[in-house]
Design a protein around this motif. Sequence first.
Motif, PDB file in Angstrom:
ATOM      1  N   LYS A 114       0.841  -1.196   0.000  1.00 27.38           N
ATOM      2  CA  LYS A 114       0.000   0.000   0.000  1.00 27.38           C
ATOM      3  C   LYS A 114       0.879   1.250   0.000  1.00 27.38           C
ATOM      4  CE  LYS A 114      -4.348  -1.315   0.048  1.00 27.38           C
ATOM      5  NZ  LYS A 114      -5.339  -0.814   1.006  1.00 27.38           N
TER       6      LYS A 114
ATOM      7  N   GLN B  40       5.986   5.366  -8.816  1.00 29.50           N
ATOM      8  CA  GLN B  40       5.079   5.650  -9.938  1.00 29.50           C
ATOM      9  C   GLN B  40       4.900   4.418 -10.812  1.00 29.50           C
ATOM     10  OE1 GLN B  40       7.309   9.083 -11.288  1.00 29.50           O
ATOM     11  NE2 GLN B  40       5.697  10.488 -10.619  1.00 29.50           N
TER      12      GLN B  40
ATOM     13  N   GLY C 167       3.123   1.628  -8.670  1.00 33.79           N
ATOM     14  CA  GLY C 167       1.795   1.993  -8.188  1.00 33.79           C
ATOM     15  C   GLY C 167       1.617   1.875  -6.686  1.00 33.79           C
ATOM     16  N   PHE C 168       2.625   2.280  -5.929  1.00 29.36           N
ATOM     17  CA  PHE C 168       2.396   2.381  -4.482  1.00 29.36           C
ATOM     18  C   PHE C 168       2.597   3.828  -4.044  1.00 29.36           C
ATOM     19  CE2 PHE C 168       6.883   1.060  -4.995  1.00 29.36           C
ATOM     20  CZ  PHE C 168       7.564   1.980  -4.208  1.00 29.36           C
ATOM     21  N   ARG C 169       2.058   4.147  -2.867  1.00 29.28           N
ATOM     22  CA  ARG C 169       2.260   5.484  -2.313  1.00 29.28           C
ATOM     23  C   ARG C 169       3.539   5.535  -1.498  1.00 29.28           C
ATOM     24  NH1 ARG C 169      -3.114   8.008  -2.427  1.00 29.28           N
ATOM     25  NH2 ARG C 169      -4.640   6.344  -2.733  1.00 29.28           N
TER      26      ARG C 169
ATOM     27  N   ALA D  48       1.652  12.984  -7.071  1.00 28.25           N
ATOM     28  CA  ALA D  48       0.407  12.238  -6.864  1.00 28.25           C
ATOM     29  C   ALA D  48       0.593  11.064  -5.911  1.00 28.25           C
ATOM     30  CB  ALA D  48      -0.129  11.733  -8.210  1.00 28.25           C
ATOM     31  N   HIS D  49       1.827  10.651  -5.705  1.00 26.35           N
ATOM     32  CA  HIS D  49       2.079   9.429  -4.942  1.00 26.35           C
ATOM     33  C   HIS D  49       2.545   9.667  -3.517  1.00 26.35           C
ATOM     34  CE1 HIS D  49       1.948   7.864  -8.983  1.00 26.35           C
ATOM     35  NE2 HIS D  49       1.919   6.635  -8.497  1.00 26.35           N
TER      36      HIS D  49
END
Lengths: 401, 401
Positions: free
Chosen positions: A174, A203, A206-208, A234-235
């Motif tokens: 996550k 990026q 696709g994880f924060r 964005a992340h």
Amino acid sequence: MTTAPHAAAAALTLPPRSQRAGNAKTSPVRDLLALTERPKVISFAGGLPAPELFDVAGIRAAFDAVLDSPSVLQYSTSEGDARLREEVARRYSADGLPTAASDLIITTGSQQGLGLISTTLLDPGDTILVEEPCYLAALQTFALAGARVIGVPYDGDELDLEALDRLAAEHSPKFFYTVPTFQNPTGRTHGLDARRHIAAIAQRRGFRIIEDEPYRQLRYSGEALPSLAELAPAHVISLGSFSKVIAPGLRIGWIRTTPDIRPAVTIAKQAADLHTSTIDQAAAAHYLLSGRGEPALTRIREAYSARRDAMLDALPTVLPTGSTWNHPDGGMFVWARLPEGMDAAESLGRALAHDVAYVPGVSFYSGTPDRRTLRLSFTTYAPDRIREGLSRLGTTWGTGR
Amino acid sequence: MTTAPHAAAAALTLPPRSQRAGNAKTSPVRDLLALTERPKVISFAGGLPAPELFDVAGIRAAFDAVLDSPSVLQYSTSEGDARLREEVARRYSADGLPTAASDLIITTGSQQGLGLISTTLLDPGDTILVEEPCYLAALQTFALAGARVIGVPYDGDELDLEALDRLAAEHSPKFFYTVPTFQNPTGRTHGLDARRHIAAIAQRRGFRIIEDEPYRQLRYSGEALPSLAELAPAHVISLGSFSKVIAPGLRIGWIRTTPDIRPAVTIAKQAADLHTSTIDQAAAAHYLLSGRGEPALTRIREAYSARRDAMLDALPTVLPTGSTWNHPDGGMFVWARLPEGMDAAESLGRALAHDVAYVPGVSFYSGTPDRRTLRLSFTTYAPDRIREGLSRLGTTWGTGR
């Protein structure tokens, strides 16, 4: 209906604690700190700012100024004091990261930020990545959220970026939690190239990223680096705090959220404590706007810089031959590694017998610890006392002058 | 490794929020409050203490007195300020409930107490019982913990004790959450006999009671009642707060724990925000010990008592024929029920057109709401303004004088 016969059986029939409460342990560092509080001990174990550097008069004046109206005693909004958020946003923007007041949610210290982010993003069983070793109280919060925590190893003082990429691909985390600047416990900082790679991996996979920055403003040498939020807007969710630059007793931190999770973070904050102390927020805003914060922070930086230098100057004659340690450009900590075959936790007993203390690195690992490591805080004492404490430590290892 | 091509896809690949974050909704009362903040509106919707009754001078003096030393600006223990815990314990003991300072953990408002108890006792999917209707922000916290919430109905102003017993037998709840004295939203109080039965049912069925007492000291008539913790000591965890008796902006509350969960609650507190503001705790302790709290509370009680009476005197000529309402002995709220066929949420639009507001009861139910109910707060305005507001409300329903 009578109570007496049932009361006797009460203790047997109480429902158990939650499973997640069983996941968290009391902080070993806090337990250790209790043991090192004897006045004779010179403790490099603490992680506390030096209280003699707090701007007591300036902060007292700020409280006095805002406590002239009942509005600072009333309930407030969950997002936080408008003036305070505007001033923090202005400072982010001036620092190269364009930020609006509405991007910010004031928290009761950045520790609360970790909890709110966990509530917002984690369900029990979710996987996250952390630096190995990692800030201890963050591990505790993630354990209470029921997270599966995987440590990303270092190669020397550099994060192993290939491991980060591989673990992200394997576990779909996550988020990756990082203290990118002058980390606790290691004092390590991700360089510009590492930051670019960390941002790009987040990026791509696709994880924060949760970027925790309590020490960013405690820089004594070297160039300021862009925040991860600048590199992957964005992340990245950033956490900030006044604990190390004004005073920790205020308990004021903040979350710089991304727009997609802002409403959920606000609800989590509302459920957590409605809002942070109205009085403390108003006083902090008044203090920042009074202009007294900059000279006070300059004094803190100058004092800590001299203390860091005193420690780094003494370490070569103190640590056993074959030890390694880093030279952080800021923050509060030096991270050292004893030679092959030594164990920093075992040595601690002997150090305490010589009235000196540190934290064995073993406390800070989510996985298999490196038992040779230790954390030394350099912020607590003036240079002379640091030299005296390190001399005692040398005696412990038979290396003292 | 390049970032540009991946950045474009970023928003698509971010991991989703937690499921539990999806369970919680923003508070409808807070949303409504935003609408009723036009200055012309006389709002009985709020739940705020009256700021003109805050002892601003006394509280300011307390902050000034404690801000003479850097120790109030430093990190502190998770359990809280020793003097503050001793003074709160002394007050509990004087009130008939023997309490030691070590039984208490200071929280950032009693709202945080709800969160820490949830962390300590609840895993997702666990069942709890609440009063129906119930304090809204508690429902929000329990939703974020992933709890299954079951409402215990009332029979008129009395909790349905048989339903409590039956639901406990059926669902084996972890706890029953109650505001036993002058509840929000209903102003209802469990009488002595009801308290004895609730305590006995908890002991027999083996569930805990979370006793939330923010309004206990706001009594204007009738006799004080024993707390549930007195009647079932091993089963009851009590929450307290200074928000209604000193000032909510301080954000100081506490948990009176039972010994079996004390270590787990302490760890949950440490993970939540390390500790509550050192400054605010020290100022609160100083304020209590200064003796200025009692006369200030007496003034609050006298003012609220007169405001309650003004509301109760006017309601017979204001509410539509066939309405019912209660006569609380304290607190901040009157609970009313419109006649058969009416809907308090539908009427609110017309009320706002007449510049007066209340909260429809529908907001406070965990299950099927009684749409005829509404909550009226009597603490915000002086008696004349209460009469004016209720007269407008009468106009709304065509009953105004």
